[in-house]
Write a protein that holds these residues in place. Structure first.
Motif, PDB file in Angstrom:
ATOM      1  N   LEU A 151      -7.857   4.132  37.655  1.00 47.46           N
ATOM      2  CA  LEU A 151      -6.791   3.178  37.976  1.00 47.46           C
ATOM      3  C   LEU A 151      -5.972   2.760  36.756  1.00 47.46           C
ATOM      4  O   LEU A 151      -4.823   2.333  36.897  1.00 47.46           O
ATOM      5  N   TYR A 152      -6.581   2.807  35.566  1.00 39.42           N
ATOM      6  CA  TYR A 152      -5.881   2.433  34.320  1.00 39.42           C
ATOM      7  C   TYR A 152      -5.363   1.002  34.361  1.00 39.42           C
ATOM      8  O   TYR A 152      -4.276   0.692  33.886  1.00 39.42           O
ATOM      9  N   GLU A 153      -6.151   0.095  34.943  1.00 38.34           N
ATOM     10  CA  GLU A 153      -5.731  -1.304  35.063  1.00 38.34           C
ATOM     11  C   GLU A 153      -6.740  -2.255  34.439  1.00 38.34           C
ATOM     12  O   GLU A 153      -6.851  -3.403  34.848  1.00 38.34           O
ATOM     13  N   GLY A 154      -7.454  -1.777  33.421  1.00 35.11           N
ATOM     14  CA  GLY A 154      -8.381  -2.625  32.696  1.00 35.11           C
ATOM     15  C   GLY A 154      -9.761  -2.650  33.330  1.00 35.11           C
ATOM     16  O   GLY A 154      -9.925  -2.385  34.517  1.00 35.11           O
ATOM     17  N   LEU A 155     -10.744  -2.980  32.488  1.00 34.07           N
ATOM     18  CA  LEU A 155     -12.141  -3.025  32.949  1.00 34.07           C
ATOM     19  C   LEU A 155     -12.781  -4.349  32.535  1.00 34.07           C
ATOM     20  O   LEU A 155     -13.691  -4.394  31.708  1.00 34.07           O
ATOM     21  N   PRO A 156     -12.320  -5.453  33.110  1.00 34.07           N
ATOM     22  CA  PRO A 156     -12.880  -6.759  32.742  1.00 34.07           C
ATOM     23  C   PRO A 156     -14.033  -7.164  33.642  1.00 34.07           C
ATOM     24  O   PRO A 156     -14.163  -6.699  34.776  1.00 34.07           O
ATOM     25  N   THR A 157     -14.860  -8.058  33.143  1.00 30.00           N
ATOM     26  CA  THR A 157     -15.823  -8.765  34.000  1.00 30.00           C
ATOM     27  C   THR A 157     -15.116  -9.876  34.760  1.00 30.00           C
ATOM     28  O   THR A 157     -15.240  -9.991  35.971  1.00 30.00           O
ATOM     29  N   LEU A 158     -14.351 -10.694  34.041  1.00 25.13           N
ATOM     30  CA  LEU A 158     -13.613 -11.794  34.663  1.00 25.13           C
ATOM     31  C   LEU A 158     -12.222 -11.318  35.098  1.00 25.13           C
ATOM     32  O   LEU A 158     -11.486 -10.730  34.307  1.00 25.13           O
ATOM     33  N   GLU A 159     -11.868 -11.602  36.325  1.00 23.74           N
ATOM     34  CA  GLU A 159     -10.537 -11.196  36.788  1.00 23.74           C
ATOM     35  C   GLU A 159      -9.436 -11.836  35.949  1.00 23.74           C
ATOM     36  O   GLU A 159      -8.397 -11.222  35.692  1.00 23.74           O
ATOM     37  N   ALA A 160      -9.675 -13.046  35.475  1.00 27.64           N
ATOM     38  CA  ALA A 160      -8.674 -13.747  34.658  1.00 27.64           C
ATOM     39  C   ALA A 160      -8.379 -13.015  33.350  1.00 27.64           C
ATOM     40  O   ALA A 160      -7.365 -13.278  32.707  1.00 27.64           O
ATOM     41  N   HIS A 161      -9.246 -12.098  32.952  1.00 28.60           N
ATOM     42  CA  HIS A 161      -9.049 -11.368  31.691  1.00 28.60           C
ATOM     43  C   HIS A 161      -8.325 -10.041  31.865  1.00 28.60           C
ATOM     44  O   HIS A 161      -8.081  -9.352  30.878  1.00 28.60           O
ATOM     45  N   ILE A 218     -14.643  -6.814  28.485  1.00 28.43           N
ATOM     46  CA  ILE A 218     -13.235  -7.203  28.444  1.00 28.43           C
ATOM     47  C   ILE A 218     -12.396  -5.933  28.406  1.00 28.43           C
ATOM     48  O   ILE A 218     -12.884  -4.864  28.007  1.00 28.43           O
ATOM     49  N   PRO A 219     -11.128  -6.014  28.823  1.00 29.53           N
ATOM     50  CA  PRO A 219     -10.286  -4.819  28.817  1.00 29.53           C
ATOM     51  C   PRO A 219      -9.766  -4.503  27.419  1.00 29.53           C
ATOM     52  O   PRO A 219      -9.709  -5.374  26.552  1.00 29.53           O
ATOM     53  N   GLY A 220      -9.395  -3.251  27.212  1.00 30.83           N
ATOM     54  CA  GLY A 220      -8.678  -2.878  26.000  1.00 30.83           C
ATOM     55  C   GLY A 220      -7.185  -3.071  26.196  1.00 30.83           C
ATOM     56  O   GLY A 220      -6.720  -3.337  27.306  1.00 30.83           O
ATOM     57  N   TYR A 277     -14.902  -4.432  36.452  1.00 34.21           N
ATOM     58  CA  TYR A 277     -14.276  -4.235  37.757  1.00 34.21           C
ATOM     59  C   TYR A 277     -12.926  -3.542  37.607  1.00 34.21           C
ATOM     60  O   TYR A 277     -11.917  -4.181  37.276  1.00 34.21           O
ATOM     61  N   PRO A 278     -12.887  -2.212  37.852  1.00 34.18           N
ATOM     62  CA  PRO A 278     -11.629  -1.466  37.667  1.00 34.18           C
ATOM     63  C   PRO A 278     -10.518  -1.874  38.628  1.00 34.18           C
ATOM     64  O   PRO A 278      -9.343  -1.826  38.254  1.00 34.18           O
ATOM     65  N   ARG A 279     -10.875  -2.267  39.860  1.00 35.07           N
ATOM     66  CA  ARG A 279      -9.830  -2.572  40.835  1.00 35.07           C
ATOM     67  C   ARG A 279      -9.323  -3.988  40.657  1.00 35.07           C
ATOM     68  O   ARG A 279     -10.095  -4.937  40.604  1.00 35.07           O
TER      69      ARG A 279
END
Length: 354
Positions: free
Chosen positions: A185-195, A175-177, A144-146
C-alpha cells in the motif's frame, strides 16, 4: 531505543545497509518477517545465512515475525535455537497460531515476543501458568499498513498496563518512515493511526514519553537523512525544534544552539535558561522592532525595553498579544508544534532553521 526493519524481499546490499545504519545509531536489534512462500525455503535459508553473517559482523540481533507453519518449513531441526543463532535471529515475534503453551516452551530456548496489541487477560494468566521464562518474554504491538486501521492511544495504554501487571516490561511498537514506504500500500506502517502521517521524530518521542514504549522500530524501508540527524539530537537528550525565521539577520546563528527550559517551567512560554546567562547577543539583536502578535510557537527575544529581561529567548505555548518589549524572530513549523509539550522544566532543546 530506535531501530529499523528489513524484509527478505530486499536485495542483500540493502539489508546490509540497514545493519550498518543500526550499528551507527547504537541499535541492538532489527525487525524482519519470515513469512516465506512455499517452495522458496531453500533460497530463503541461504539468504538467512548471509543475514546471520551481517548480524555477527555488526553485533546486531534480529527479531523475526513468524508463524508456526513457516517456522516448521524453514527448520525441521529439533534444536531451533541453534538454527536461529546461525541466522542471527535472537528472538521470535509469534504471529497468530501459537498457543501460550508453545510460547512458554519457546521462551526457554529463545527470546519470545508476543503480540502486545491482542494479548488478553486470559492469555497473560495462561502464559504464567506454563511457567514461561519471563526474562525471555517481550511484547510488541502490530503495525497497520491499511489506513484507518491503526490503534488508538487508549488501546495502547490499556494493553501496556495489562502486560506490565503480568511482569512484561519490554514493550515495542512501530512508526512509519518518511523516505521509502513498504508495499503493497505504501501508506506507512504505524502502530498508532495518529502517526500515519506524523513526523517520525515526533512519533518516536510520543511513543517513548507518553506510552512508555521501550523499543521503537521504523516499519518502513527507510527514513530521510534529516530524520536521522534529528534523531542524533534525541539520542543525546535534546529535543530538536525546526523553525522558520521571520527576521533576516546575520546573528540568527546565536539562536541555533542548545537551550534548557528553566526548571521552574512557565505556563505560557518555554524560557531558555541560557539566553540571558551565557549567550552573547550582538547589540542589534536587542534593539526593538515593530511588535507582532505572538501566536503559539512564536520564537521571541525580549528587547532592551524589557530592562533586565533583555536577551531572554522564549517559545510561546499559547497565543499571546503583541508587546513592544518583545521581538518575534521566528515560528516553529507546524510539524514540530506537538513536540513543544515535551519540553518540560529542565529539558534541553535546540532550534534548527528550515
Amino acid at each position: 531505543m530506535l531501530s529499523f526493519s528489513f524484509y527478505l524481499f530486499q536485495p542483500l546490499e540493502q539489508i546490509e545497509e540497514t545493519f550498518q545504519l543500526a550499528a551507527r545509531l547504537g541499535a541492538k536489534q532489527l525487525f524482519t518477517s519470515l513469512h516465506v512462500s512455499k517452495g522458496q525455503e531453500l533460497e530463503e535459508q541461504r539468504k538467512l545465512d548471509r543475514i546471520g553473517q551481517f548480524a555477527s559482523c555488526y553485533g546486531i540481533g534480529v527479531v523475526a515475525d513468524v508463524t508456526p507453519t513457516v517456522l516448521s518449513r524453514l527448520s525441521a531441526d529439533a534444536d531451533i535455537a541453534a538454527v536461529l543463532r546461525r541466522w542471527g535471529i535472537v528472538g521470535l515475534r509469534l504471529d497468530d497460531g501459537f498457543s501460550m503453551k508453545e510460547a512458554a516452551s519457546l521462551s526457554k530456548q529463545v527470546k519470545v515476543v508476543l503480540n502486545a496489541s491482542t494479548m488478553t487477560e486470559w492469555e497473560c494468566k495462561e502464559l504464567a501458568s506454563y511457567q514461561a521464562d519471563k526474562s525471555n518474554v517481550e511484547a510488541w504491538h502490530n503495525f497497520y499498513p491499511r489506513p484507518e486501521t491503526g490503534l488508538g492511544g487508549e488501546t495502547v495504554l490499556a494493553q501496556n498496563q495489562r502486560l506490565r501487571r503480568y511482569g512484561i516490561e519490554e514493550i515495542g511498537a512501530f512508526i512509519p518512515g518518511d523516505a521509502k514506504k513498504r508495499g503493497p500500500l505504501y501508506e506507512g506502517l504505524p502502530t498508532l493511526e495518529a502517526h500515519r502521517e506524523a513526523d517520525p521524530v515526533y512519533a518516536y518521542i510520543e511513543l517513548v514519553e507518553t506510552y512508555g514504549i521501550k523499543k521503537v522500530f521504523i516499519g518502513d524501508l527507510a527514513v530521510s537523512d534529516g530524520v536521522l540527524r534529528r534523531m542524533d539530537w534525541v539520542r543525546s537528550g535534546v529535543i530538536p525544534i525546526r523553525y522558520r525565521p521571520i527576521v533576516r539577520v546575520e546573528w540568527l546563528s546565536v539562536v541555533e544552539t542548545v537551550h534548557t527550559n528553566r526548571r521552574d517551567a512557565a505556563r505560557d512560554v518555554i524560557r531558555s535558561a541560557e539566553s540571558r546567562r551565557s549567550l552573547v547577543w550582538p547589540k542589534e539583536a536587542l534593539q526593538s522592532i515593530p511588535a507582532a502578535p505572538r501566536r503559539t510557537g512564536s520564537i521571541t527575544i525580549d528587547n532592551e525595553r524589557y530592562g533586565r529581561y533583555a536577551g531572554e529567548l522564549q517559545i510561546t505555548l499559547v497565543d499571546l498579544p503583541a508587546d513592544d518589549r518583545v521581538n518575534v524572530i521566528g515560528q516553529v513549523i507546524k510539524e514540530d508544534m506537538p513536540l513543544l509539550r515535551y519540553i518540560h522544566g529542565g529539558r534541553r532543546f535546540c532550534l534548527i532553521r528550515c
